[in-house]
Structures are given as structure tokens and as C-alpha cells.
Design an enzyme around this catalytic site. Sequence first.
Site, PDB file in Angstrom:
ATOM      1  N   ALA A 201     -11.265  -4.693  -8.656  1.00 29.68           N
ATOM      2  CA  ALA A 201     -10.053  -5.357  -8.191  1.00 29.68           C
ATOM      3  C   ALA A 201     -10.281  -5.796  -6.750  1.00 29.68           C
ATOM      4  CB  ALA A 201      -8.872  -4.404  -8.286  1.00 29.68           C
ATOM      5  N   LYS A 202      -9.230  -6.390  -6.184  1.00 31.73           N
ATOM      6  CA  LYS A 202      -9.363  -6.921  -4.821  1.00 31.73           C
ATOM      7  C   LYS A 202      -9.792  -5.856  -3.817  1.00 31.73           C
ATOM      8  CE  LYS A 202      -6.517 -10.975  -4.957  1.00 31.73           C
ATOM      9  NZ  LYS A 202      -5.424 -10.687  -5.904  1.00 31.73           N
ATOM     10  N   ARG A 203      -9.409  -4.584  -4.086  1.00 34.00           N
ATOM     11  CA  ARG A 203      -9.757  -3.517  -3.121  1.00 34.00           C
ATOM     12  C   ARG A 203     -11.279  -3.317  -3.005  1.00 34.00           C
ATOM     13  NH1 ARG A 203      -7.725  -0.811  -7.722  1.00 34.00           N
ATOM     14  NH2 ARG A 203      -9.520  -0.219  -8.967  1.00 34.00           N
ATOM     15  N   ASP A 204     -12.036  -3.765  -4.042  1.00 34.92           N
ATOM     16  CA  ASP A 204     -13.491  -3.534  -4.029  1.00 34.92           C
ATOM     17  C   ASP A 204     -14.185  -4.645  -3.240  1.00 34.92           C
ATOM     18  OD1 ASP A 204     -13.619  -1.232  -5.960  1.00 34.92           O
ATOM     19  OD2 ASP A 204     -12.611  -2.722  -7.205  1.00 34.92           O
TER      20      ASP A 204
ATOM     21  N   THR B  14      -6.115 -16.393  -6.271  1.00 36.26           N
ATOM     22  CA  THR B  14      -5.308 -15.513  -5.401  1.00 36.26           C
ATOM     23  C   THR B  14      -6.214 -14.620  -4.554  1.00 36.26           C
ATOM     24  OG1 THR B  14      -5.201 -13.876  -7.169  1.00 36.26           O
ATOM     25  CG2 THR B  14      -3.351 -15.396  -6.996  1.00 36.26           C
TER      26      THR B  14
END
Length: 289
Positions: free
Chosen positions: A261-264, A14
Site C-alpha cells: 500500500a501507499k505506506r510501503d 492517487t
Amino acid sequence: MAEPEVTRFAPSPTGELHLGHAYAALIAHQAARSTGGRFLVRMENLDQSRCDTRFEAAILEELSWLGLAWNGPVRRQSDCMGAYRTALEALSARGVVYPCFCTRGDIAREIEGMAAAPQGPDGPLYPGTCRQLSPPERQVRLAGGMAHALRLDVGGAITQLGVPPMHFEETGRGPSGETGVVAVQPALLGDIVLGRKDTGVSYHLAVVVDDADQGVTLVTRGDDLFAATHVQRLLQALLGLPVPRYRHHALIRDPQGRRLAKRDRDQTLAALRASGMGPEDIRRTLGLG
Ligand code: GLU
């Protein structure tokens, strides 16, 4: 010499791999290779609305870049729906599955109205609303085509299995690497979903079927899934599946102590590679050099 271990790295395609995924993959790979065993890769792509084959290709390319060769073909959960349905039917035949017609909103309202809602490690559990429906009421709703998930009647399952209590073997939990035999709390996550409304299959059900079908002997994964192991152990008992050993490794965190997480975006393997880091630098950063 330790027995050859069969381990797996099971990402959901994902998004891009970040340092936390690299750590999980390296741990699984090392546990297999150090015992002359097999390292498997599995794409957990049940939720087709969030998964993308471009991410699958990127994940495999990055594993190769890290120097991690996997054994055999990559298993894709979307290719195994028949096996999950068979397992779900076996559980239904034991009488430990019920349809749940609740929406998220229904559940939130029900919990709000309760004096003492049952609690799990991450908040309130499903309060069991649809477990209490009468058989005729259930029939009316099913006949009317009402959308529903399928849940495990965890109380019924525990009664069926009776004594003795269940255990699993932990081979290195969290930052301290705690080991030992863990007594299973089968009701830790309550009446979990086994068949999702949208995809027909839940993560917990698919994972126990996959680990058994793939002959996994040592499940290595993040410590955030420790609670999941309790209920997965229950499913293994209900389905008569072999029980692997577990290693719930520490999670890789950002400087603020939050799990990656994806934000990083700056911690993705792609970004680190672009900044000039090589596979050895990644290992060293993760303390695996
Ligand atoms: N697909 C899960 C994840 O990416 C891993 C599940 C597991 O290892 O059991 O976190």
C-alpha cells in the site's frame, strides 16, 4: 493460437506506483502481447478530490520505463461521465435503482441495531433502509433537495433477470492459478452504490461501462476484486454488455504478509529505481523474469 486478447491496466492516479501495480501492469501486458492483442491503459480518476494529474504523468513515465507500450490513447474516466450517466439512466428505466439518503453514520447505527445484519465478504452490507421508503416519503426528500446516492436494488434485479444463473470464466485465480467457470453470486455485495453522492458515479458502474466500451476481452486484476466481479457480472447482464473473461492474479505482499500500500514507500517504483534497480530486476523480483 489463442485469440488476440484486449487487456487493460487501470490504476487510480492517487499516488505512486509500487511493485504490486507493476505486477498488475506486467501481467496485463504479457497477456495481450503473447496473443498478438492490445494492452490498454485507463486512469480511474473518478474521485477528483484524491486524484492528481502529476501522478498520471508519473504512472505513464514508469510504464514506459518498465518497457510497457500501450495501444491507443489513455482513457480517463473523467472524460466519460456521459457514458456512465447513460448506463445509470438505463438501469433506472429498468426500475432497479433507488435513492439512498443514508449517511455513513445512519448505516452504522442501523446495522448496530439489527439482530442479524446481512454480511458480505468484507463485513456488513447496506441493510436496505432506503429501499423500504414509501414513494411519497422518497418524493418529499428528493423535492427537499436532500443529498443522496443511487443504489442497485439487487433483489429486484435478480428477480427481473430470473433464470438461468450467470457465470464468468476465471483463467487463473490467486497464487494457485485456479481456473474454471464461476457461478455468480449476484447479491454478494448487496445493494451496491451505482451513483455516488459526491461524484455521481461509482467504481462498479464505471468499470463495466469502460471494459465494454474499450472492447476488453480479458480483465486481469488483483484477487482482492474477485467479489467485485460477481456484482459487475450482474451489471453486465442488466445493461446487455459483453462479458470478458477474468484473471484475478495473486497480490504482491510485504515481508509481513500485508498487501502493498501507499505506506510501503520503499516498494515504489521510484524508490526501487533510485536504489539502482532496472526494469529486468523488477521483473525478476516479481517472478516474471
Ligand atoms: N482502479 C483499480 C485499482 O487501482 C482497478 C480496478 C479494476 O481493475 O477493475 O485497484
